[in-house]
Enzyme design. Sequence first.
Site, PDB file in Angstrom:
ATOM      1  N   SER A 149      38.634  47.490  41.966  1.00  0.00           N
ATOM      2  CA  SER A 149      39.232  48.413  41.015  1.00  0.00           C
ATOM      3  C   SER A 149      38.648  49.814  41.174  1.00  0.00           C
ATOM      4  O   SER A 149      38.720  50.397  42.244  1.00  0.00           O
ATOM      5  CB  SER A 149      39.052  47.884  39.582  1.00  0.00           C
ATOM      6  OG  SER A 149      39.789  48.643  38.673  1.00  0.00           O
ATOM      7  N   ASP A 303      43.287  50.348  43.042  1.00  0.00           N
ATOM      8  CA  ASP A 303      44.173  49.202  43.271  1.00  0.00           C
ATOM      9  C   ASP A 303      45.457  49.287  42.459  1.00  0.00           C
ATOM     10  O   ASP A 303      46.240  48.348  42.422  1.00  0.00           O
ATOM     11  CB  ASP A 303      43.460  47.872  43.017  1.00  0.00           C
ATOM     12  CG  ASP A 303      43.040  47.682  41.571  1.00  0.00           C
ATOM     13  OD1 ASP A 303      42.777  48.694  40.895  1.00  0.00           O
ATOM     14  OD2 ASP A 303      42.948  46.527  41.118  1.00  0.00           O
TER      15      ASP A 303
END
Length: 575
Positions: A149, A303
Amino acid sequence: MNIAPNILNAVNEWLTPTFDNETQAAVKELMTTSPKELEESFYKNLEFGTGGMRGVMGVGNNRINKYTLGKNTQGLSDYLHEVFPNKPLKVVIAYDCRHNSNTLAKVVADVFSANGIQVYLFSDLRPTPELSFALKYLGCQCGIVLTASHNPPEYNGYKVYWEDGGQIVPPEDAAIINVIENLDYDKIKFNANESLIQYIDTEIDKAFIKSSIENASFNTPAEAKDNLQIVFTSLHGTSIKSIPDTLSQAGYKNVHIVPEQAVPDGNFPTVKSPNPEEPEALTMALALADKTDSDIVVGTDPDCDRLGVAVRNNDGKMILLNGNQTMILMTSFLLKQWKKAGKINGKQFVGSTIVSTPMMMELASSYGVECKVGLTGFKWIAKMIKDFPELEFIGGGEESFGFMVGDAVRDKDAVAATLLICEVAAQAKAAGSSVYKELLQLYVENGFYKEYLVSLTKKGIEGLQEITQMMIDLRENPLKEISGQRVIMVEDYQSSIALNLLTGEESTMDIPKSNVLIYYTEDGSKICARPSGTEPKIKFYISVNAELDSVTNFDAAESFLDEKIQNIIAGMQLK
């Protein structure tokens, strides 16, 4: 060098022929040059948290590497064969822009294929929500995405998705973890069956973008789209693969992309952190917005599951909205559109989490729609869809800048959410309003809720101990008052007990256990304490509220709430 026995046992295992020469050499190097790093690398096994497994890359069982991910994948392969006997098994794998993501994704594909499982592997980096979509589109039982992330560049991670398209939840998660923990490294099958690995790309891309537009478009006139000026930045991440094409195919022509941040790069060279929750990350996008006189800025994390949104306030200045505000705006828009289409009949719901704004409940109630609230993490919102098939899911989100539109993707999805917030902005502007004005009006109608996050970073072994002790103190010696306000209720999600401090009455909460504590005070404030499941942090989510009788009184009401928040921070000594 004095090494604890448990660490020494783990280190010695990594010096056996099960591990390649390069790995063994790296372990020996740590032993001679970095004993502290050695201890950090081996003192525990990496754990599955709210976002799967995430950690620093390197050697050791507390690091992301081919062996820890190989062990995960071998255990997962064994579990898939166990729960889907005599069934052709299929998995899909995606990865982001981070260092080693592509090579680690191939390792994961190799292990699955060596276990006789058909693998669909994206040929290049892709957004996480596309993985969730592809899993259902291809009829797979499982999906993996390699991502950390918005963590710093030295991190990577491994997220597991199940056949419904959502991340693993009970009982699968505990069962899978149990298999993995009882597996020895020498049982990992690394020798790929290349005939079982199929590379995928454009067919899935087209279907994913088509689905995103179908879910997040709401009859916005072409003229309104033409009048909206948008700045977009992918912050060096995967969203550059999907969002520009999605906006273009949806009819938005005036999209200004920040060129310096459009190239995927795991070093994230133009930002301190590629996290759209932090204003600094959108500095270049905000500058481009002023240069192009744009109405809205959208930035996504590496992401592409979170989005940060900035809009112009009533003075024409760009301000960054927080995750609760964007969630409220998009949920309100969806509810309004569903009502206009006559689709609300009591069999719908929206979703949120225990650390997000209570305003979601007020908003949903005003439309006669239930707001289901789950634990932190979108896997719990996805689970709601699976658990209540008789109900239609409209949309939902959480405070950490994630949102999900409909159920085509069962995870937070910055592709559909970006299109949706542009629909909100375009229709508001066409009606002589703005996103900011719409937000203020929602405060008048539903109450002015303001949230603030205090995040304390505590790294390493000592940091983990400190976080653990803070939660023990809050749990065993609950605060009786905070900033002069009596605490009237404490919810302990680890024991599933809600304690009324005024009456002493206890009630049981029907929600999965989690290491979370929530304090409620007599003036309606809410303070939630929770250790992060993916980062070395303990987080305190503060929510305060007040009535707002008129938009003209917003500034005074906000000052009142800001002071309330600062008093809570001071009262709990959170600085």
